[in-house]
Write an enzyme that holds these catalytic residues in place. Structure first.
Site, PDB file in Angstrom:
ATOM      1  N   HIS A  21       0.796  -1.236   0.000  1.00 47.74           N
ATOM      2  CA  HIS A  21       0.000   0.000   0.000  1.00 47.74           C
ATOM      3  C   HIS A  21       0.825   1.281   0.000  1.00 47.74           C
ATOM      4  O   HIS A  21       0.278   2.365  -0.096  1.00 47.74           O
ATOM      5  CB  HIS A  21      -0.961   0.027   1.196  1.00 47.74           C
ATOM      6  CG  HIS A  21      -0.258   0.364   2.493  1.00 47.74           C
ATOM      7  ND1 HIS A  21       0.541  -0.527   3.152  1.00 47.74           N
ATOM      8  CD2 HIS A  21      -0.218   1.505   3.216  1.00 47.74           C
ATOM      9  CE1 HIS A  21       1.030   0.036   4.236  1.00 47.74           C
ATOM     10  NE2 HIS A  21       0.585   1.283   4.298  1.00 47.74           N
TER      11      HIS A  21
HETATM   12  C1  UD1 Z   1      -2.450   5.829   5.626  1.00 50.20           C
HETATM   13  C2  UD1 Z   1      -1.155   6.303   6.286  1.00 50.20           C
HETATM   14  C3  UD1 Z   1      -0.101   5.210   6.182  1.00 50.20           C
HETATM   15  C4  UD1 Z   1      -0.615   3.901   6.724  1.00 50.20           C
HETATM   16  C5  UD1 Z   1      -1.893   3.539   5.985  1.00 50.20           C
HETATM   17  C6  UD1 Z   1      -2.464   2.250   6.476  1.00 50.20           C
HETATM   18  C7  UD1 Z   1      -0.647   8.703   6.149  1.00 50.20           C
HETATM   19  C8  UD1 Z   1       0.198   9.709   5.480  1.00 50.20           C
HETATM   20  N1  UD1 Z   1      -0.613   7.488   5.606  1.00 50.20           N
HETATM   21  O1  UD1 Z   1      -2.208   5.663   4.239  1.00 50.20           O
HETATM   22  O2  UD1 Z   1       1.031   5.586   6.932  1.00 50.20           O
HETATM   23  O3  UD1 Z   1       0.365   2.889   6.551  1.00 50.20           O
HETATM   24  O4  UD1 Z   1      -2.837   4.600   6.199  1.00 50.20           O
HETATM   25  O5  UD1 Z   1      -3.634   1.925   5.787  1.00 50.20           O
HETATM   26  O6  UD1 Z   1      -1.293   8.996   7.114  1.00 50.20           O
HETATM   27  N2  UD1 Z   1      -9.664   5.085   1.679  1.00 50.20           N
HETATM   28  C9  UD1 Z   1     -10.804   4.325   1.691  1.00 50.20           C
HETATM   29  N3  UD1 Z   1     -11.339   4.001   2.898  1.00 50.20           N
HETATM   30  C10 UD1 Z   1     -10.796   4.371   4.080  1.00 50.20           C
HETATM   31  C11 UD1 Z   1      -9.640   5.161   4.047  1.00 50.20           C
HETATM   32  C12 UD1 Z   1      -9.065   5.499   2.841  1.00 50.20           C
HETATM   33  O7  UD1 Z   1     -11.338   3.954   0.659  1.00 50.20           O
HETATM   34  O8  UD1 Z   1     -11.337   4.021   5.148  1.00 50.20           O
HETATM   35  C13 UD1 Z   1      -9.060   5.436   0.362  1.00 50.20           C
HETATM   36  C14 UD1 Z   1      -9.334   6.848  -0.043  1.00 50.20           C
HETATM   37  O9  UD1 Z   1      -9.561   6.878  -1.420  1.00 50.20           O
HETATM   38  C15 UD1 Z   1      -8.055   7.571   0.262  1.00 50.20           C
HETATM   39  C16 UD1 Z   1      -7.013   6.494   0.084  1.00 50.20           C
HETATM   40  O10 UD1 Z   1      -7.657   5.285   0.467  1.00 50.20           O
HETATM   41  O11 UD1 Z   1      -7.839   8.671  -0.543  1.00 50.20           O
HETATM   42  C17 UD1 Z   1      -5.798   6.708   0.917  1.00 50.20           C
HETATM   43  O12 UD1 Z   1      -6.146   6.899   2.305  1.00 50.20           O
HETATM   44  P1  UD1 Z   1      -5.213   7.796   3.276  1.00 50.20           P
HETATM   45  O13 UD1 Z   1      -5.688   7.698   4.676  1.00 50.20           O
HETATM   46  O14 UD1 Z   1      -5.028   9.135   2.682  1.00 50.20           O
HETATM   47  O15 UD1 Z   1      -3.822   7.104   3.145  1.00 50.20           O
HETATM   48  P2  UD1 Z   1      -3.399   5.587   3.206  1.00 50.20           P
HETATM   49  O16 UD1 Z   1      -2.796   5.235   1.901  1.00 50.20           O
HETATM   50  O17 UD1 Z   1      -4.489   4.712   3.733  1.00 50.20           O
END
Ligand code: UD1
Length: 363
Positions: free
Chosen positions: A204
């Protein structure tokens, strides 16, 4: 004595779980704040239920957005909560955007900050988490480190020795508490797998999944591995959307893995424990496999958790197909289950943190 405990994203939940009862045991009352950075049931609620974390006192419902938007929105919403409840300290865990945002908001309101899992450094400034760690540590009053490298890293950055406390790893507190239950679920069975005869893959990191060349290179290696052992792949939402966007799932030279939904805590732990080996770019999984003694090939060129390589079962293999496959070939036929457990990864880290905090706050 009230303290605010902040959690926002999936890897935070297993870290706060043991802190809530440990704080209560020393007379601290945790106010649990969920920022809402992760919001899907499978990324959040499931963990609260399985790990028996109390319902958050408040969910700020921030959700997804650009990093600047997400951090500023968490700060803005936390400010009013902190002003209203005036906690004696704010406790943040890990290195996600919610961690940094909460530390800044507390600092600006002159509320002391405790950082659990401080001092980890990958020395890779392209990782958002590395910047979050450095900035959070710079404004924290208590720095609770999980491995000895934290002490050197923080000393180099000028942190006073008196603020650094080696307490072990709260995530391993949770792992040890839940291992029997996870084993009992036999999660591998529902995917038609046999213990030690399959591989777990997680992916991821933006540096891997947002770069189609790297993603392709990793999936090509996975394709080769899957010719020998089934590869089970719980898909993170970010990775899912990248694979779809680049049409990689349709490529016969890149698929072969068994795609499944993000798993709950017990199922994931059970799948990892019974795996032949694990391929991952996660930070936490490097530590969990070390505690389990399961070989882990980390699809990165650096790690902020060096103890998992020097003492544990982890190796850094990068993202190039040939390097990954060479490391897979080097794994002994009868993959060893030995790995020495780092200092204080003994299930009592949350207790140590609570005692130090209670002493510090009451003084
Ligand atoms: C975040 C953390 C990362 C951690 C990871 C674990 C930061 C900078 N990054 O990354 O350190 O290892 O979480 O998962 O804080 N989304 C969903 N559902 C959710 C949450 C997110 O569909 O419940 C999708 C959204 O489209 C979002 C994307 O995932 O834009 C990324 O989510 P985000 O929380 O921005 O970063 P992660 O890649 O999950």
């Amino acid at each position: 004595m009230s303290i605010s405990l902040i959690a926002g994203a999936r890897p935070n939940f297993m870290k706060i779980a043991p802190l809530v009862p440990a704080f209560r045991a020393v007379g601290l009352t945790p106010r649990l704040i969920h920022t809402g950075q992760h919001y899907d049931r499978r990324m959040s609620d499931t963990f609260f239920e399985e790990l028996e974390i109390p319902e958050p006192d408040v969910n700020l419902g921030v959700g997804s957005g650009s990093h600047v938007w997400q951090i500023s929105e968490v700060m803005r919403r936390l400010e009013s909560d902190f002003i209203e409840h005036r906690p004696a300290a704010v406790v943040v865990v890990g290195d996600v955007n919610s961690t940094l945002a909460a530390a800044i908001a507390a600092n600006k309101l002159r509320i002391p900050v405790a950082h659990v899992e401080a001092g980890l450094r990958s020395f890779d400034r392209a990782m958002p988490e590395e910047n979050n760690r450095i900035m959070t540590d710079a404004i924290s009053d208590w720095l609770f480190i999980s491995e000895p490298s934290g002490r050197e890293n923080l000393a180099r950055e000028g942190v006073a020795e008196s603020r650094i406390h080696l307490v072990g790893n709260v995530m391993i507190d949770t792992l040890l508490r839940h291992l029997e239950r996870a084993r009992g679920q036999r999660a591998w069975l529902q995917f038609g797998l046999e213990p030690r005869q399959y591989v777990v893959l997680t992916l991821h990191r933006p540096s891997n999944v947002d770069d189609p060349r790297r993603l392709e290179s990793i999936l090509r290696a996975v394709h080769e591995v899957s010719r020998q052992w089934p590869v089970i792949f719980p898909l993170h939402p970010r990775t899912k959307s990248q694979i779809e966007q680049h049409g990689l799932a349709q490529r016969s030279d890149l698929n072969g893995y068994q795609q499944i939904e993000p798993q709950g805590y017990h199922a994931m732990l059970g799948l990892m424990e019974a795996a032949r080996f694990v391929l991952t770019d996660s930070g936490g999984i490097q530590e969990e496999t070390t505690a389990l003694g399961v070989p882990c090939l980390t699809l990165r060129e650096n790690t902020e958790r060096p103890v998992t390589v020097t003492h544990g079962s982890n190796q850094l293999v990068g993202w190039r197909t040939d390097d990954i496959l060479a490391a897979v070939r080097r794994l002994p036929e009868d993959a060893p289950r030995s790995s020495s457990i780092p200092e204080m990864w003994d299930g009592r880290s949350a207790e140590r943190i609570a005692e130090i905090l209670a002493r510090g706050i009451i003084e």
